[in-house]
Motif scaffolding. Structure first.
Motif, PDB file in Angstrom:
ATOM      1  N   GLU A 341       0.831  -1.208   0.000  1.00  0.00           N
ATOM      2  CA  GLU A 341       0.000   0.000   0.000  1.00  0.00           C
ATOM      3  C   GLU A 341       0.868   1.261   0.000  1.00  0.00           C
ATOM      4  OE1 GLU A 341      -2.935   0.105   3.068  1.00  0.00           O
ATOM      5  OE2 GLU A 341      -3.647  -1.941   2.659  1.00  0.00           O
ATOM      6  N   GLU A 344       2.523   1.707  -3.338  1.00  0.00           N
ATOM      7  CA  GLU A 344       1.577   2.207  -4.343  1.00  0.00           C
ATOM      8  C   GLU A 344       1.392   3.723  -4.186  1.00  0.00           C
ATOM      9  OE1 GLU A 344      -2.793   1.134  -6.284  1.00  0.00           O
ATOM     10  OE2 GLU A 344      -2.303   0.371  -4.279  1.00  0.00           O
ATOM     11  N   TYR A 361      -3.910  -0.195 -14.723  1.00  0.00           N
ATOM     12  CA  TYR A 361      -3.226  -1.073 -13.775  1.00  0.00           C
ATOM     13  C   TYR A 361      -2.776  -0.297 -12.546  1.00  0.00           C
ATOM     14  CZ  TYR A 361      -2.881  -4.404 -17.629  1.00  0.00           C
ATOM     15  OH  TYR A 361      -3.168  -5.263 -18.661  1.00  0.00           O
ATOM     16  N   ARG A 362      -2.891  -0.934 -11.384  1.00  0.00           N
ATOM     17  CA  ARG A 362      -2.311  -0.386 -10.157  1.00  0.00           C
ATOM     18  C   ARG A 362      -0.833  -0.782 -10.107  1.00  0.00           C
ATOM     19  NH1 ARG A 362      -5.577  -3.039  -5.568  1.00  0.00           N
ATOM     20  NH2 ARG A 362      -4.098  -1.827  -4.275  1.00  0.00           N
ATOM     21  N   SER A 394      -2.893  -5.645  -7.119  1.00  0.00           N
ATOM     22  CA  SER A 394      -3.890  -6.562  -6.553  1.00  0.00           C
ATOM     23  C   SER A 394      -3.451  -8.026  -6.655  1.00  0.00           C
ATOM     24  CB  SER A 394      -5.234  -6.383  -7.261  1.00  0.00           C
ATOM     25  OG  SER A 394      -5.090  -6.631  -8.654  1.00  0.00           O
ATOM     26  N   ASN A 395      -2.591  -8.340  -7.627  1.00  0.00           N
ATOM     27  CA  ASN A 395      -2.060  -9.691  -7.803  1.00  0.00           C
ATOM     28  C   ASN A 395      -0.743  -9.576  -8.567  1.00  0.00           C
ATOM     29  OD1 ASN A 395      -1.662 -12.454  -8.040  1.00  0.00           O
ATOM     30  ND2 ASN A 395      -3.009 -12.656  -9.813  1.00  0.00           N
ATOM     31  N   ASP A 438      -6.364  -4.297 -13.430  1.00  0.00           N
ATOM     32  CA  ASP A 438      -6.984  -4.324 -12.098  1.00  0.00           C
ATOM     33  C   ASP A 438      -7.432  -2.927 -11.677  1.00  0.00           C
ATOM     34  OD1 ASP A 438      -4.470  -3.220 -11.647  1.00  0.00           O
ATOM     35  OD2 ASP A 438      -4.139  -4.279  -9.756  1.00  0.00           O
TER      36      ASP A 438
END
Length: 457
Positions: A341, A344, A361-362, A394-395, A438
């Motif tokens: 987190e 990000e 995308y994140r 997220s993945n 995502d």
């Protein structure tokens, strides 16, 4: 010398050979040989390497896996006449073993894009050199690895020692702020801080012994999350000095620093992680933000697998893995998720790397901007600019580490020099590998032309 055979010239082109044979000179004969040709030329030069005229591997995979690729000559006992001609096979002592095939983990499409974008960045920033590594975030497979300067293995005249260097593996550098997440992660793991713990970083500097630790600007009160987001040296140093030196050393050690990755490449560097019982407080403080420790780019990329795999350090491999890869537990899944987190946040406006954002995308990651060590001293205006990041958050599927050596076109912060390379290579790789988005397509948050948020450390 009474020799019956000598090479006059090897690997000549067929046209030349044909003209020589037409001269019908007594005693001159042709011997047909195979010759290696590398269709990827400079794009995969540092991975594949090359062989010498006798097909002995000299660099890269060709050298690291020489015994496997070359196979083994057989042996037999024979009878010869007085002219040296074989007249009878007596026995087969050892049958020959053919060389084996190697299936590499490299994805040639990602490799091509990584090399092209690195080349653009080195030219645009008038940099001395650069490297990029792309890893599968779950297995540690190396999907791309390239360096500049590079060379064309089909043109041996172009090969110099400078171009031969597989910098991502054999060159070490101080990683700067890309090391901060590891300091914060261990402090969270042992319960010293959480993401909301506040530290006072004003007035942008902090005295430790006779030395002063500085931030690029005065950031005032910062939470731990903001220390990562805005890359505060003062905040990270205060977190580090709340830890026992042994605790911090063990975190770096378990994350793979100071040890070989065992990738199989010849000449791989282990970097330097000095014993904790020799750290002075100022050294522990500066090591927390990547000074006084050295690493290769591959080591640094691998270390980030602890954040992408829920806390496990994955082995790296240049060979295709067909089975699930077991890792070594370094931090808890909760700590890894909390760090993701924060990382990000660093890629969003207010962080040091908004240029890393990708539509749909994140992404997460960390910048680094370290002064270069020259003759034992930090050079005033010579920098190593880095960015290590992963996506989708997220993945996580891919980790990309970028290092630009001595950018000299005006920009030098990792967020301005290395993060855009990450952006372009990651954008292409995610689509090449059909990794699903995502985030909505309009997720990139634009930012106004405010002064760049930098990090020195």
């Amino acid at each position: 010398e009474n020799r019956r055979f000598v090479y006059l010239k090897r690997h000549i082109v067929p046209d030349t050979a044909e003209k020589i044979m037409k001269l019908k000179i007594r005693g001159i004969h042709l011997l047909y040989e195979s010759k290696r040709y590398y269709p990827e030329s400079e794009f995969a030069a540092h991975v594949l390497g090359f062989t010498d005229i006798n097909d002995e591997g000299q660099e890269g995979v060709e050298r690291g896996w020489q015994d496997l690729l070359a196979g083994e000559l057989g042996r037999r006992r024979v009878l010869k006449d007085n002219k040296g001609q074989i007249i009878e096979d007596v026995e087969n002592i050892r049958p020959p073993k053919p060389g084996q095939d190697l299936v590499l983990s490299i994805d040639r499409r990602v490799q091509y894009r990584a090399h092209a974008e690195l080349k653009n960045a080195v030219l645009e920033n008038r940099a001395k050199a650069g490297s990029i590594v792309v890893l599968d975030a779950q297995t540690g497979e190396i999907l791309a690895l390239t360096n500049l300067p590079a060379y064309n293995p089909n043109r041996r005249s172009s090969i110099t020692n400078e171009r031969l260097r597989n910098r991502a593996l054999i060159d070490t550098f101080e990683p700067g702020s890309t090391l901060k997440p590891f300091t914060v992660a261990i402090a969270m793991e042992v319960g010293k801080v959480n993401s909301n713990t506040v530290f006072q970083t004003a007035p942008g500097m902090w005295q430790v012994g006779r030395k002063t630790i500085r931030d690029v600007s005065n950031k005032g009160d910062l939470t731990v999350a903001q220390i990562i987001q805005q890359s505060s040296n003062v905040g990270t140093a205060k977190i580090a000095l709340s830890l026992e030196p042994q605790t911090m050393w063990e975190m770096f050690n378990r994350s793979g620093f100071g040890a070989l990755t065992n990738s199989g490449f010849p000449g791989e560097a282990s970097g330097i992680l000095r014993p904790y019982n020799k750290w002075r407080p100022i050294e522990q403080a500066t090591m927390s933000y990547g000074h006084g420790i050295s690493t290769s780019l591959l080591q640094l990329a691998r270390a980030y697998t602890i954040f992408t795999s829920g806390g496990e350090l994955k082995p790296v491999s240049l060979l295709k893995q067909n089975m699930p890869v077991m890792g070594q537990r370094v931090i808890s899944r909760d700590t890894a998720m909390a760090m993701n987190e924060m990382l990000e946040m660093a890629t969003k406006p207010g962080g040091t790397a908004p240029l890393a954002q990708i539509s749909g995308y994140r992404v997460a990651g960390k910048t680094g901007t370290a002064h270069k060590l020259v003759d034992g001293n930090y050079a005033n205006k010579r920098y190593i600019s880095t960015f290590v990041g992963f996506a989708p958050v997220s993945n996580p599927r891919l980790i990309i580490a970028v290092m630009i050596d001595e950018p000299s076109a005006g920009k030098y912060f990792g967020g301005a020099v290395a993060a855009p390379v990450f952006n372009k290579v990651m954008s292409s790789a995610l689509r090449i590998l059909n990794i699903p988005p995502d985030a909505p397509a309009n997720n990139v948050i634009t930012f106004t032309a405010t002064p760049e948020i930098g990090d020195e450390g």
